[in-house]
Design a protein around this motif. Structure first.
Motif, PDB file in Angstrom:
ATOM      1  N   PRO A   1       0.847  -1.195   0.000  1.00 13.56           N
ATOM      2  CA  PRO A   1       0.000   0.000   0.000  1.00 13.56           C
ATOM      3  C   PRO A   1       0.880   1.242   0.000  1.00 13.56           C
ATOM      4  O   PRO A   1       1.684   1.446   0.903  1.00 13.56           O
ATOM      5  N   ALA A   2       0.752   2.046  -1.055  1.00 14.95           N
ATOM      6  CA  ALA A   2       1.629   3.214  -1.201  1.00 14.95           C
ATOM      7  C   ALA A   2       0.825   4.438  -1.637  1.00 14.95           C
ATOM      8  O   ALA A   2       1.304   5.260  -2.402  1.00 14.95           O
TER       9      ALA A   2
ATOM     10  N   LEU B   1      -0.450   9.942   2.004  1.00 14.37           N
ATOM     11  CA  LEU B   1      -0.047  11.300   1.612  1.00 14.37           C
ATOM     12  C   LEU B   1       1.388  11.643   2.014  1.00 14.37           C
ATOM     13  O   LEU B   1       1.965  12.592   1.498  1.00 14.37           O
TER      14      LEU B   1
ATOM     15  N   THR C   1       2.583  12.997   4.746  1.00  9.94           N
ATOM     16  CA  THR C   1       2.651  14.389   5.247  1.00  9.94           C
ATOM     17  C   THR C   1       3.844  14.629   6.170  1.00  9.94           C
ATOM     18  O   THR C   1       4.362  15.738   6.222  1.00  9.94           O
ATOM     19  N   ARG C   2       4.295  13.585   6.876  1.00 17.08           N
ATOM     20  CA  ARG C   2       5.397  13.806   7.821  1.00 17.08           C
ATOM     21  C   ARG C   2       6.718  14.082   7.112  1.00 17.08           C
ATOM     22  O   ARG C   2       7.645  14.570   7.729  1.00 17.08           O
TER      23      ARG C   2
ATOM     24  N   LYS D   1       6.598   9.406  -1.267  1.00 11.89           N
ATOM     25  CA  LYS D   1       7.470   9.023  -0.138  1.00 11.89           C
ATOM     26  C   LYS D   1       8.264   7.757  -0.470  1.00 11.89           C
ATOM     27  O   LYS D   1       9.441   7.622  -0.125  1.00 11.89           O
TER      28      LYS D   1
ATOM     29  N   PRO E   1      -7.246   8.694  -0.150  1.00  9.00           N
ATOM     30  CA  PRO E   1      -6.582   8.018   0.974  1.00  9.00           C
ATOM     31  C   PRO E   1      -7.515   7.831   2.165  1.00  9.00           C
ATOM     32  O   PRO E   1      -7.532   8.616   3.097  1.00  9.00           O
ATOM     33  N   LYS E   2      -8.324   6.766   2.091  1.00  7.41           N
ATOM     34  CA  LYS E   2      -9.307   6.523   3.156  1.00  7.41           C
ATOM     35  C   LYS E   2      -8.794   5.531   4.180  1.00  7.41           C
ATOM     36  O   LYS E   2      -9.566   4.842   4.827  1.00  7.41           O
ATOM     37  N   GLY E   3      -7.481   5.366   4.251  1.00  6.10           N
ATOM     38  CA  GLY E   3      -6.911   4.506   5.284  1.00  6.10           C
ATOM     39  C   GLY E   3      -6.239   3.267   4.721  1.00  6.10           C
ATOM     40  O   GLY E   3      -6.505   2.846   3.584  1.00  6.10           O
ATOM     41  N   LEU E   4      -5.350   2.690   5.550  1.00  8.04           N
ATOM     42  CA  LEU E   4      -4.599   1.502   5.150  1.00  8.04           C
ATOM     43  C   LEU E   4      -5.532   0.338   4.809  1.00  8.04           C
ATOM     44  O   LEU E   4      -5.329  -0.378   3.823  1.00  8.04           O
TER      45      LEU E   4
ATOM     46  N   ALA F   1      -7.024   0.839   1.492  1.00  7.75           N
ATOM     47  CA  ALA F   1      -6.020   0.618   0.435  1.00  7.75           C
ATOM     48  C   ALA F   1      -5.910  -0.881   0.133  1.00  7.75           C
ATOM     49  O   ALA F   1      -5.858  -1.295  -1.032  1.00  7.75           O
TER      50      ALA F   1
ATOM     51  N   LEU G   1       4.406  -2.699   4.231  1.00  9.82           N
ATOM     52  CA  LEU G   1       4.267  -1.245   4.231  1.00  9.82           C
ATOM     53  C   LEU G   1       5.628  -0.644   3.892  1.00  9.82           C
ATOM     54  O   LEU G   1       6.629  -0.943   4.564  1.00  9.82           O
TER      55      LEU G   1
ATOM     56  N   GLY H   1       9.303   6.833   7.952  1.00 15.58           N
ATOM     57  CA  GLY H   1       8.139   7.710   7.742  1.00 15.58           C
ATOM     58  C   GLY H   1       8.292   9.138   8.228  1.00 15.58           C
ATOM     59  O   GLY H   1       7.457   9.989   7.915  1.00 15.58           O
TER      60      GLY H   1
HETATM   61  P1  UTP Z   1       0.926   6.085   7.096  1.00 13.10           P
HETATM   62  O1  UTP Z   1      -0.193   6.816   7.704  1.00 13.10           O
HETATM   63  O2  UTP Z   1       2.079   5.712   7.941  1.00 13.10           O
HETATM   64  O3  UTP Z   1       1.541   6.861   5.861  1.00 13.10           O
HETATM   65  O4  UTP Z   1       0.359   4.815   6.358  1.00 13.10           O
HETATM   66  P2  UTP Z   1       1.135   8.187   5.141  1.00 13.10           P
HETATM   67  O5  UTP Z   1      -0.292   8.480   5.277  1.00 13.10           O
HETATM   68  O6  UTP Z   1       1.663   8.056   3.742  1.00 13.10           O
HETATM   69  O7  UTP Z   1       2.107   9.232   5.869  1.00 13.10           O
HETATM   70  P3  UTP Z   1       1.856  10.425   6.885  1.00 13.10           P
HETATM   71  O8  UTP Z   1       1.350   9.790   8.154  1.00 13.10           O
HETATM   72  O9  UTP Z   1       0.876  11.341   6.217  1.00 13.10           O
HETATM   73  O10 UTP Z   1       3.215  11.027   7.027  1.00 13.10           O
HETATM   74  C1  UTP Z   1       0.995   3.548   6.366  1.00 13.10           C
HETATM   75  C2  UTP Z   1       1.031   2.959   4.959  1.00 13.10           C
HETATM   76  O11 UTP Z   1      -0.273   2.841   4.418  1.00 13.10           O
HETATM   77  C3  UTP Z   1      -0.370   3.494   3.167  1.00 13.10           C
HETATM   78  C4  UTP Z   1       0.756   4.510   3.157  1.00 13.10           C
HETATM   79  O12 UTP Z   1       1.156   4.776   1.813  1.00 13.10           O
HETATM   80  C5  UTP Z   1       1.827   3.830   3.985  1.00 13.10           C
HETATM   81  O13 UTP Z   1       2.590   2.951   3.193  1.00 13.10           O
HETATM   82  N1  UTP Z   1      -1.706   4.120   3.058  1.00 13.10           N
HETATM   83  C6  UTP Z   1      -2.198   4.836   4.088  1.00 13.10           C
HETATM   84  C7  UTP Z   1      -2.417   3.971   1.884  1.00 13.10           C
HETATM   85  O14 UTP Z   1      -1.977   3.311   0.916  1.00 13.10           O
HETATM   86  N2  UTP Z   1      -3.660   4.562   1.802  1.00 13.10           N
HETATM   87  C8  UTP Z   1      -4.175   5.287   2.822  1.00 13.10           C
HETATM   88  O15 UTP Z   1      -5.306   5.787   2.682  1.00 13.10           O
HETATM   89  C9  UTP Z   1      -3.423   5.436   3.989  1.00 13.10           C
END
Ligand code: UTP
Length: 298
Positions: free
Chosen positions: A9-10, A13, A15-16, A26, A106-109, A112, A129, A263
């Motif tokens: 899952p990539a 966003l 954001t960090r 990222k 991006p509705k969450g891991l 995804a 991840l 991250g």
């Molecule tokens: P994170 O919350 O750690 O990554 O998600 P993020 O959202 O990319 O980074 P921040 O927190 O804004 O800095 C963990 C993993 O899940 C994927 C991210 O790409 C990451 O590999 N993910 C997360 C998705 O693929 N879709 C999502 O909606 C959320």
């Protein structure tokens, strides 16, 4: 090896790591001289995975480009007689079958992973991840370790590690049955009773946190579909795993190896340094530079 497919899952966003990740995914940020996602794909392939499903978004075209063919670059390297780089490019392009599919928002891991449902089909599959890199130099890659547990015991397998208690509240934490002293499962494998997302340290059921390696079974997709958005309006993978805890075995496996979290800026920088220091061609130059620094603890 029990798994042939893995999902990366990539679509997050990142954001960090802004502003680095404003226009660059990222997963494409380089660690030493390779983008992070290449290490992840290499781990999956070394673990026996032949089909990778990468979940991306509109802003992540560079990921699929990285694994695509680049005839003009190859022609140029050929003309220059740079066979080492040419071979490396070809290796990257041929590493595995990579299918890219998009998560519209991006509705969450958990959401995804749901995007991979049709591509995964009805078999257990890995999840890596790309924020978490795991090195186990000279030993089995982390995903392969989990896949072996799944092959032997079935069910869901979560990669876990111990962290100091004051850090648990940043992670998913597992509640486990005490280790069977007769050694039934072995000291690294635990039966999971429950999973809790980001508990306050005082309420955490253990010091075992879930890192970014999983082997899941297809039943996760139904559970994800039934999962209502949780913290931050996101569909959480841990909620779906939790929903399955009375229906199929869930194991936590304390993997062998060292985990690097890329991250956030400090994690990303230290990982890049650690990886460079383990590369015989890069280590001397980097070490020479570090020796010139007057490092202090402050
Ligand atoms: P994170 O919350 O750690 O990554 O998600 P993020 O959202 O990319 O980074 P921040 O927190 O804004 O800095 C963990 C993993 O899940 C994927 C991210 O790409 C990451 O590999 N993910 C997360 C998705 O693929 N879709 C999502 O909606 C959320």
């Amino acid at each position: 090896m029990g798994i042939h497919k893995a999902v990366i899952p990539a679509a997050g966003l990142g954001t960090r790591l802004l502003p680095a990740t404003k226009a660059i995914p990222k997963e494409m940020v380089p660690l030493a001289d390779k983008p992070a996602i290449q290490y992840i794909v290499e781990e999956a392939v070394e673990s026996g995975v032949s089909h990778l499903i990468v979940i991306t978004s509109r802003t992540k075209r560079a990921i699929e480009d990285h694994f695509d063919e680049t005839p003009e670059l190859e022609r140029m390297l050929q003309r220059k007689g740079d066979t080492a780089r040419l071979e490396e490019l070809r290796r990257i392009e041929r590493m595995a079958q990579i299918t890219v599919t998009r998560q519209p928002e991006p509705k969450g891991l958990g959401h995804a992973i749901l995007m991979a449902r049709d591509l995964v089909g009805a078999e257990p599959f890995g999840v890596l991840l790309p924020d978490d890199l795991v090195r186990n130099d000279g030993g089995r890659p982390c995903l392969e370790q989990l896949a072996r547990v799944q092959e032997r015991h079935g069910g869901i397998v979560l990669g876990v590690m111990r962290v100091p208690r004051d850090q648990v509240s940043r992670y998913g934490v597992v509640a486990v049955e005490p280790v069977d002293p007769s050694g039934g499962l072995g000291p690294r494998i635990h039966h999971v009773r429950d999973v809790v997302e980001k508990p306050p340290a005082a309420e955490a059921p253990s010091d075992l946190i879930i890192i970014g390696r999983y082997v899941l079974t297809p039943s996760i997709f139904g559970a994800l579909e039934r999962t209502v958005p949780g913290a931050g309006g996101e569909i959480q993978l841990t909620d779906a795993i939790r929903a399955l805890r009375d229906r199929e075995p869930i194991y936590a496996y304390e993997f062998e190896g060292e985990r690097f979290d890329i991250g956030d800026p400090v994690g990303f920088l230290t990982t890049s340094l650690a990886y460079a220091l383990r590369r015989p061609d890069l280590a001397p130059g980097v070490t020479a530079y570090l020796r010139t620094l007057r490092l202090s603890a402050s």
